[in-house]
Design an enzyme around this catalytic site. Structure first.
Site, PDB file in Angstrom:
ATOM      1  CE1 TYR A 173     -22.192   0.604 -34.048  1.00 37.37           C
ATOM      2  CE2 TYR A 173     -21.121   2.366 -35.263  1.00 37.37           C
ATOM      3  CZ  TYR A 173     -21.473   1.668 -34.196  1.00 37.37           C
ATOM      4  OH  TYR A 173     -20.745   2.149 -32.954  1.00 37.37           O
ATOM      5  NE  ARG A 319      -7.640  -5.805 -31.564  1.00 37.57           N
ATOM      6  CZ  ARG A 319      -8.057  -7.170 -31.113  1.00 37.57           C
ATOM      7  NH1 ARG A 319      -8.266  -7.284 -29.937  1.00 37.57           N
ATOM      8  NH2 ARG A 319      -8.197  -7.958 -32.052  1.00 37.57           N
ATOM      9  CB  ALA A 390       7.608  -0.552 -13.609  1.00 34.57           C
TER      10      ALA A 390
HETATM   11  C1  LIG Z   1      -0.808 -14.084 -12.873  1.00 27.48           C
HETATM   12  C2  LIG Z   1      -0.763 -12.566 -13.220  1.00 27.48           C
HETATM   13  C3  LIG Z   1      -1.477 -12.428 -14.446  1.00 27.48           C
HETATM   14  C4  LIG Z   1      -1.534 -11.271 -14.848  1.00 27.48           C
HETATM   15  N1  LIG Z   1      -2.069 -10.670 -16.011  1.00 27.48           N
HETATM   16  C5  LIG Z   1      -1.969  -9.376 -16.375  1.00 27.48           C
HETATM   17  C6  LIG Z   1      -2.549  -9.204 -17.512  1.00 27.48           C
HETATM   18  O1  LIG Z   1      -2.955  -9.993 -18.327  1.00 27.48           O
HETATM   19  N2  LIG Z   1      -2.355  -7.817 -18.050  1.00 27.48           N
HETATM   20  C7  LIG Z   1      -1.907  -6.900 -17.212  1.00 27.48           C
HETATM   21  O2  LIG Z   1      -2.008  -5.720 -17.736  1.00 27.48           O
HETATM   22  N3  LIG Z   1      -1.354  -7.184 -16.119  1.00 27.48           N
HETATM   23  C8  LIG Z   1      -1.270  -8.475 -15.492  1.00 27.48           C
HETATM   24  N4  LIG Z   1      -0.870  -8.814 -14.482  1.00 27.48           N
HETATM   25  C9  LIG Z   1      -0.262  -7.747 -13.756  1.00 27.48           C
HETATM   26  C10 LIG Z   1       1.176  -7.263 -14.039  1.00 27.48           C
HETATM   27  O3  LIG Z   1       2.050  -8.340 -14.142  1.00 27.48           O
HETATM   28  C11 LIG Z   1       1.813  -6.062 -13.086  1.00 27.48           C
HETATM   29  O4  LIG Z   1       0.601  -5.055 -12.819  1.00 27.48           O
HETATM   30  C12 LIG Z   1       2.811  -5.668 -13.815  1.00 27.48           C
HETATM   31  O5  LIG Z   1       3.862  -6.626 -13.944  1.00 27.48           O
HETATM   32  C13 LIG Z   1       3.650  -4.630 -12.606  1.00 27.48           C
HETATM   33  O6  LIG Z   1       4.862  -4.386 -13.075  1.00 27.48           O
HETATM   34  P1  LIG Z   1       6.160  -3.934 -12.185  1.00 27.48           P
HETATM   35  O7  LIG Z   1       7.162  -4.027 -13.062  1.00 27.48           O
HETATM   36  O8  LIG Z   1       5.622  -2.745 -11.643  1.00 27.48           O
HETATM   37  O9  LIG Z   1       6.211  -4.911 -11.169  1.00 27.48           O
HETATM   38  P2  LIG Z   1       6.699  -6.766 -11.267  1.00 27.48           P
HETATM   39  O10 LIG Z   1       6.239  -6.947 -12.748  1.00 27.48           O
HETATM   40  O11 LIG Z   1       6.086  -7.341 -10.267  1.00 27.48           O
HETATM   41  O12 LIG Z   1       8.183  -6.594 -11.533  1.00 27.48           O
HETATM   42  C14 LIG Z   1       9.011  -6.399 -10.477  1.00 27.48           C
HETATM   43  C15 LIG Z   1      10.234  -7.006 -10.468  1.00 27.48           C
HETATM   44  O13 LIG Z   1      11.186  -6.760  -9.336  1.00 27.48           O
HETATM   45  C16 LIG Z   1      11.882  -7.554  -9.065  1.00 27.48           C
HETATM   46  N5  LIG Z   1      12.099  -7.415  -7.489  1.00 27.48           N
HETATM   47  C17 LIG Z   1      11.693  -7.441  -6.385  1.00 27.48           C
HETATM   48  N6  LIG Z   1      12.378  -6.924  -5.467  1.00 27.48           N
HETATM   49  C18 LIG Z   1      13.583  -6.633  -6.013  1.00 27.48           C
HETATM   50  C19 LIG Z   1      14.831  -6.466  -5.164  1.00 27.48           C
HETATM   51  N7  LIG Z   1      14.897  -6.130  -4.133  1.00 27.48           N
HETATM   52  N8  LIG Z   1      15.673  -6.294  -5.914  1.00 27.48           N
HETATM   53  C20 LIG Z   1      15.753  -6.600  -7.479  1.00 27.48           C
HETATM   54  N9  LIG Z   1      14.824  -6.923  -7.846  1.00 27.48           N
HETATM   55  C21 LIG Z   1      13.740  -6.981  -7.186  1.00 27.48           C
HETATM   56  C22 LIG Z   1      10.630  -8.844  -9.119  1.00 27.48           C
HETATM   57  O14 LIG Z   1      11.446 -10.277  -9.048  1.00 27.48           O
HETATM   58  C23 LIG Z   1      10.197  -8.609 -10.335  1.00 27.48           C
HETATM   59  O15 LIG Z   1      10.981  -9.189 -11.503  1.00 27.48           O
HETATM   60  C24 LIG Z   1      -0.902  -9.982 -13.873  1.00 27.48           C
HETATM   61  C25 LIG Z   1      -0.282 -10.326 -12.806  1.00 27.48           C
HETATM   62  C26 LIG Z   1      -0.129 -11.879 -12.499  1.00 27.48           C
HETATM   63  C27 LIG Z   1       0.461 -12.050 -11.210  1.00 27.48           C
HETATM   64  C1  LIG Z   2     -10.751   0.871 -29.946  1.00 31.92           C
HETATM   65  C2  LIG Z   2     -11.433   0.516 -30.862  1.00 31.92           C
HETATM   66  C3  LIG Z   2     -12.334   1.388 -31.823  1.00 31.92           C
HETATM   67  C4  LIG Z   2     -13.250   0.739 -32.889  1.00 31.92           C
HETATM   68  N1  LIG Z   2     -13.826   1.684 -33.522  1.00 31.92           N
HETATM   69  C5  LIG Z   2     -14.391   1.248 -34.675  1.00 31.92           C
HETATM   70  C6  LIG Z   2     -14.886   1.959 -35.594  1.00 31.92           C
HETATM   71  O1  LIG Z   2     -15.080   3.057 -35.340  1.00 31.92           O
HETATM   72  N2  LIG Z   2     -15.467   1.603 -36.886  1.00 31.92           N
HETATM   73  C7  LIG Z   2     -15.441   0.158 -37.067  1.00 31.92           C
HETATM   74  O2  LIG Z   2     -16.058  -0.247 -38.243  1.00 31.92           O
HETATM   75  N3  LIG Z   2     -14.695  -0.657 -36.323  1.00 31.92           N
HETATM   76  C8  LIG Z   2     -14.106  -0.256 -35.219  1.00 31.92           C
HETATM   77  N4  LIG Z   2     -13.620  -1.023 -34.505  1.00 31.92           N
HETATM   78  C9  LIG Z   2     -13.070  -2.349 -34.994  1.00 31.92           C
HETATM   79  C10 LIG Z   2     -11.863  -2.291 -35.616  1.00 31.92           C
HETATM   80  O3  LIG Z   2     -12.096  -1.318 -36.907  1.00 31.92           O
HETATM   81  C11 LIG Z   2     -11.517  -3.834 -36.167  1.00 31.92           C
HETATM   82  O4  LIG Z   2     -12.427  -4.391 -36.906  1.00 31.92           O
HETATM   83  C12 LIG Z   2     -10.957  -4.693 -35.004  1.00 31.92           C
HETATM   84  O5  LIG Z   2     -10.345  -4.086 -34.063  1.00 31.92           O
HETATM   85  C13 LIG Z   2     -10.394  -6.041 -35.574  1.00 31.92           C
HETATM   86  O6  LIG Z   2      -9.176  -5.716 -36.032  1.00 31.92           O
HETATM   87  P1  LIG Z   2      -7.811  -6.059 -35.200  1.00 31.92           P
HETATM   88  O7  LIG Z   2      -7.826  -7.331 -34.689  1.00 31.92           O
HETATM   89  O8  LIG Z   2      -6.753  -5.770 -36.303  1.00 31.92           O
HETATM   90  O9  LIG Z   2      -7.744  -5.017 -34.181  1.00 31.92           O
HETATM   91  C14 LIG Z   2     -12.692  -0.468 -33.208  1.00 31.92           C
HETATM   92  C15 LIG Z   2     -11.733  -1.567 -32.578  1.00 31.92           C
HETATM   93  C16 LIG Z   2     -11.198  -0.901 -31.512  1.00 31.92           C
HETATM   94  C17 LIG Z   2     -10.368  -1.679 -30.808  1.00 31.92           C
HETATM   95  S1  SF4 Z   3      -2.141  -4.100 -26.407  1.00 37.12           S
HETATM   96 FE1  SF4 Z   3      -3.297  -2.018 -26.739  1.00 37.12          FE
HETATM   97  S2  SF4 Z   3      -4.206  -2.109 -28.937  1.00 37.12           S
HETATM   98 FE2  SF4 Z   3      -3.635  -3.973 -28.221  1.00 37.12          FE
HETATM   99  S3  SF4 Z   3      -5.496  -4.972 -27.164  1.00 37.12           S
HETATM  100 FE3  SF4 Z   3      -4.384  -4.250 -25.702  1.00 37.12          FE
HETATM  101  S4  SF4 Z   3      -5.158  -2.118 -24.944  1.00 37.12           S
HETATM  102 FE4  SF4 Z   3      -5.747  -2.726 -27.338  1.00 37.12          FE
END
Ligand SMILES: Cc1cc2nc3c(=O)[nH]c(=O)nc-3n(C[C@H](O)[C@H](O)[C@H](O)COP(=O)(O)OP(=O)(O)OC[C@H]3O[C@@H](n4cnc5c(N)ncnc54)[C@H](O)[C@@H]3O)c2cc1C
Ligand SMILES: Cc1cc2nc3c(=O)[nH]c(=O)nc-3n(C[C@H](O)[C@H](O)[C@H](O)COP(=O)(O)O)c2cc1C
Ligand code: SF4
Length: 641
Positions: A173, A319, A390
């Site tokens: 900034y 965060r 979920a």
């Molecule tokens: C490799 C991979 C990496 C991912 N990385 C990320 C990430 O970094 N960040 C992110 O936000 N999302 C990520 N996702 C997506 C995320 O995992 C899913 O969006 C999330 O888990 C969905 O949640 P859910 O509970 O709806 O379903 P799921 O997590 O799929 O859970 C459903 C559960 O229901 C069970 N089930 C299914 N059918 C039945 C049945 N008939 N009876 C009983 N149990 C059943 C399953 O075994 C499962 O445990 C990733 C997905 C994968 C595959």
């Molecule tokens: C959603 C978000 C908004 C941010 N806004 C600012 C801000 O307004 N001013 C600032 O100096 N840093 C800002 N940052 C940086 C954070 O202050 C902080 O330096 C950074 O998230 C690393 O710290 P953490 O690992 O504890 O999250 C922001 C970070 C996030 C995730």
């Molecule tokens: S879990 Fe939430 S606070 Fe942490 S990095 Fe992801 S979105 Fe940001």
């Protein structure tokens, strides 16, 4: 008696007494209104964090002049008309037992003219690394005017009841632009050596000091290392810190990076925990005033050690307090396993590029006033199918509200698809988050049956009042010639059976899952070929982790093909096609992994609609998305029934 004595030792910065050593980092929320006024939403958001026990809150990035506003999600303090709203905010935080400091800011060349309608300004006409827009070089008069604006901003902050101000001198900034030889090539008294490039900052601190009570905290946030080739480095920042101290600063808040190194500034899960602590440690011995450290400090034991080893005086948490506002109180009470883990996934920072803050694991952002725990007056017998994020999110909330909850999971473990997510390098926080969810359901009075698959018959027999279908997406292999009968694996199976995979693996599909699997396998020494038909790898990933996973894959020597379509799959080969090029056969693979589509899963929902008085479908069962939607929908249903 807490196990973190240093973390809970009170502290003082000038007139500000802090009950512990934890400080909330300034983080834009976009919860203000479009004109930059305080809203009820933003008050509720910060009040929740005050109630969570943090020592003091640094209120986000607040502009001292309209041209310094990055976008229309940023708070303003460039006019007296903003004082009443800000006063409401400070009153609310004080009534919750909290303290708060306001971050005064000017974005300089990083302000977006698209929002401000004003020409961005900077020390020199050097383009923003982000927008590539060439800013207007400030005249001496204009520089002096901005110095006054900072002082006026501070005066208003005092009137509004803030316990201190923080000057944003970091992250590329305006003040940082003056410090940095990369963005300041002036040949007048504001450019040249370190002393001259620090003159703007010094004048800001001195003029604020003249406007505020003698011991009023003025905290200076600097990027002690800009993480660029020609930018500021720690040695020069030590001199800057000394200049700021002499000018009247009360504390130095040591951060890092500018817009050219933004992929490191908010360290995502690929970067080390506490990755900027060494910078604070470097500044600490050269100044007498307190030093604050920030940057992926997520573990209370690490925070305690930083203090114990005298590397910094205060721990700044960003965060972790978005994800769980009650982190400080939970640490104090020894309830570590109740902390809702921040995934360091950076969905939050990406969200505020055009809308209000969201968090993958905390669906209550912006709804802090709402009650999540109200007891039900009509307890019901609820069956939840699926133990992914979920189902687990819904389960503990419904149980806490007085319903009788049973959860069936067909696998032998809870966690759902997130279990695969947690296996990739860097994604240990996902594992911790699953443990958090499991801890919540285990604490609650929920009947959990593992290896119990819900079928139409078993659900009918259970005769619940409410059935919640959280059984995840329907995984459909993509259609490619030869895919059937050639022993190809899909991504989840590859994660689950890694020990039986060979040395040479082709992964078809370089979306998020394909990239993370490639990283996972390449990190284990396997030869990986990754083929993606789109222009870029990991397209749906959040930008920061996408940048790092691509860098990692290159370093690990993975063979990466983009703009490349796989037209046929065989037992140990694939045929690839690039636009206008002849088909090519790549062979010798021990395993071939193909992508799966995560489609809506009506297999249970459709027949079950009539079998229970109420049936709801949530999460990926409605179609593959991310944990954010799964947790949000689980929480919403948990509040609704
Ligand atoms: C490799 C991979 C990496 C991912 N990385 C990320 C990430 O970094 N960040 C992110 O936000 N999302 C990520 N996702 C997506 C995320 O995992 C899913 O969006 C999330 O888990 C969905 O949640 P859910 O509970 O709806 O379903 P799921 O997590 O799929 O859970 C459903 C559960 O229901 C069970 N089930 C299914 N059918 C039945 C049945 N008939 N009876 C009983 N149990 C059943 C399953 O075994 C499962 O445990 C990733 C997905 C994968 C595959
Ligand atoms: C959603 C978000 C908004 C941010 N806004 C600012 C801000 O307004 N001013 C600032 O100096 N840093 C800002 N940052 C940086 C954070 O202050 C902080 O330096 C950074 O998230 C690393 O710290 P953490 O690992 O504890 O999250 C922001 C970070 C996030 C995730
Ligand atoms: S879990 Fe939430 S606070 Fe942490 S990095 Fe992801 S979105 Fe940001």
């Amino acid at each position: 008696m807490t196990t973190f004595p240093n973390l809970f030792r009170p502290f003082k910065i000038g007139s500000l007494t802090i009950k512990n050593r934890m400080v909330m980092s300034p983080m834009e929320t976009h919860l203000c209104d479009k004109e930059g006024f305080v809203t009820e939403e933003i008050i509720a958001y910060y009040k929740e964090r005050a109630l969570g026990g943090v020592g003091y809150i640094t209120i986000e990035n607040t502009t001292v002049e309209p041209a310094g506003r990055v976008n229309d999600g940023m708070l303003c303090i460039h006019d007296d008309k903003f004082i009443p709203g800000l006063k409401k905010l400070t009153d609310s935080i004080h009534s919750a037992g909290g303290k708060l400091v306001l971050q005064l800011s000017h974005a300089g060349r990083e302000a977006l003219p698209y929002f401000t309608g004003l020409e961005p300004v900077a020390p020199s006409p050097i383009p923003s690394p982000l927008t590539k827009h060439v800013p207007k070089e400030l005249t001496i008069d204009q520089i002096e005017s901005i110095v006054r604006k900072f002082a006026e901003g501070a005066e208003r902050a005092v009137k509004a009841g803030f316990d201190g101000v923080e000057i944003h001198m970091a992250h590329g900034y305006l003040v940082n632009q003056f410090f940095s030889p990369e963005s300041n090539t002036r040949i007048d008294m504001y450019g040249g050596d370190t002393v001259r490039r620090s003159r703007f900052a010094r004048e800001i601190v001195e003029s604020i000091r003249r406007q505020v009570p003698g011991d009023y905290p003025i905290i200076c946030r600097i990027s002690a290392d800009e993480y660029t080739e020609t930018g500021l480095k720690l040695e020069e920042s030590k001199e800057i810190a000394r200049i700021l101290e002499q000018a009247g600063a009360s504390a130095i808040h040591v951060s890092a990076c500018n817009y050219a190194s933004a992929f490191y500034n908010i360290p995502c899960y690929y970067l080390e925990e506490g990755c900027f602590v060494h910078l604070a440690e470097g500044i600490k011995p050269v100044v007498q005033i307190p030093v604050l450290t920030v940057g992926r400090i997520v573990n209370p034991a690490m925070a305690e050690n930083i203090l114990k080893e005298n590397k910094a005086d205060l721990i700044v948490l960003g965060r972790v307090l978005i994800a769980d506002p009650h982190f400080p109180n939970k640490v104090k009470e020894g309830r570590i396993e109740d902390i809702r883990t921040c995934l360091s996934c950076n969905r939050c920072i990406e969200s505020i590029s055009d809308k209000k803050l969201v968090c993958t694991v905390n669906p209550s952002i912006g709804k802090e006033g709402a009650s999540y725990g109200e007891k039900t007056t009509q307890p019901k017998r609820i069956l939840i199918v699926g133990g992914g994020p979920a189902g687990l999110s819904a389960a503990h909330l419904l149980s806490a509200r007085g319903h009788t909850v049973t959860l069936w999971e067909k696998e032998s473990q809870l966690g759902g698809s997130l279990r695969y997510a947690s296996m990739a390098p860097g994604k240990e926080p996902v594992r911790k988050f699953i443990d958090y969810l499991i801890h919540q359901v285990k604490k609650a009075n929920i009947s959990i049956l593992l290896e119990k698959e819900a079928t139409e018959a078993s659900v009918k027999q259970f005769a619940a009042d409410v059935v919640i279908l959280a059984h995840g997406a329907h995984n459909v292999p993509v259609e490619i010639d030869g895919i059937k009968g050639n022993g190809v694996l899909h991504v989840k199976k590859a994660f689950a059976t890694v020990h039986s995979l060979g040395k040479n693996i082709a992964i078809v599909g370089g979306g998020p899952e394909g990239c993370e699997l490639a990283d996972f396998l390449a990190s284990q020494g396997k030869k990986v070929t990754l083929i993606e038909m789109r222009r870029v790898l990991g397209l749906e990933l959040v930008a920061h982790p996408r940048y790092h996973v691509c860098e990692r894959l290159k370093k690990l020597g993975a063979h990466l093909h983009v703009n490349t379509k796989v037209t046929e799959v065989g037992h140990d080969y694939i045929i690839i096609r690039r636009r206008r090029e002849a088909d090519q056969k790549l062979d010798g693979f021990d395993n071939i992994v193909t992508p799966i589509l995560h489609q809506p899963n009506p297999a249970l929902a459709t027949p079950l609609q009539a079998l229970a008085p109420e049936v709801y479908t949530i999460g990926d069962a409605l179609g593959g998305r991310t944990a954010l939607e799964a947790i949000t929908e689980g929480t919403e249903i948990g509040m609704k029934i």
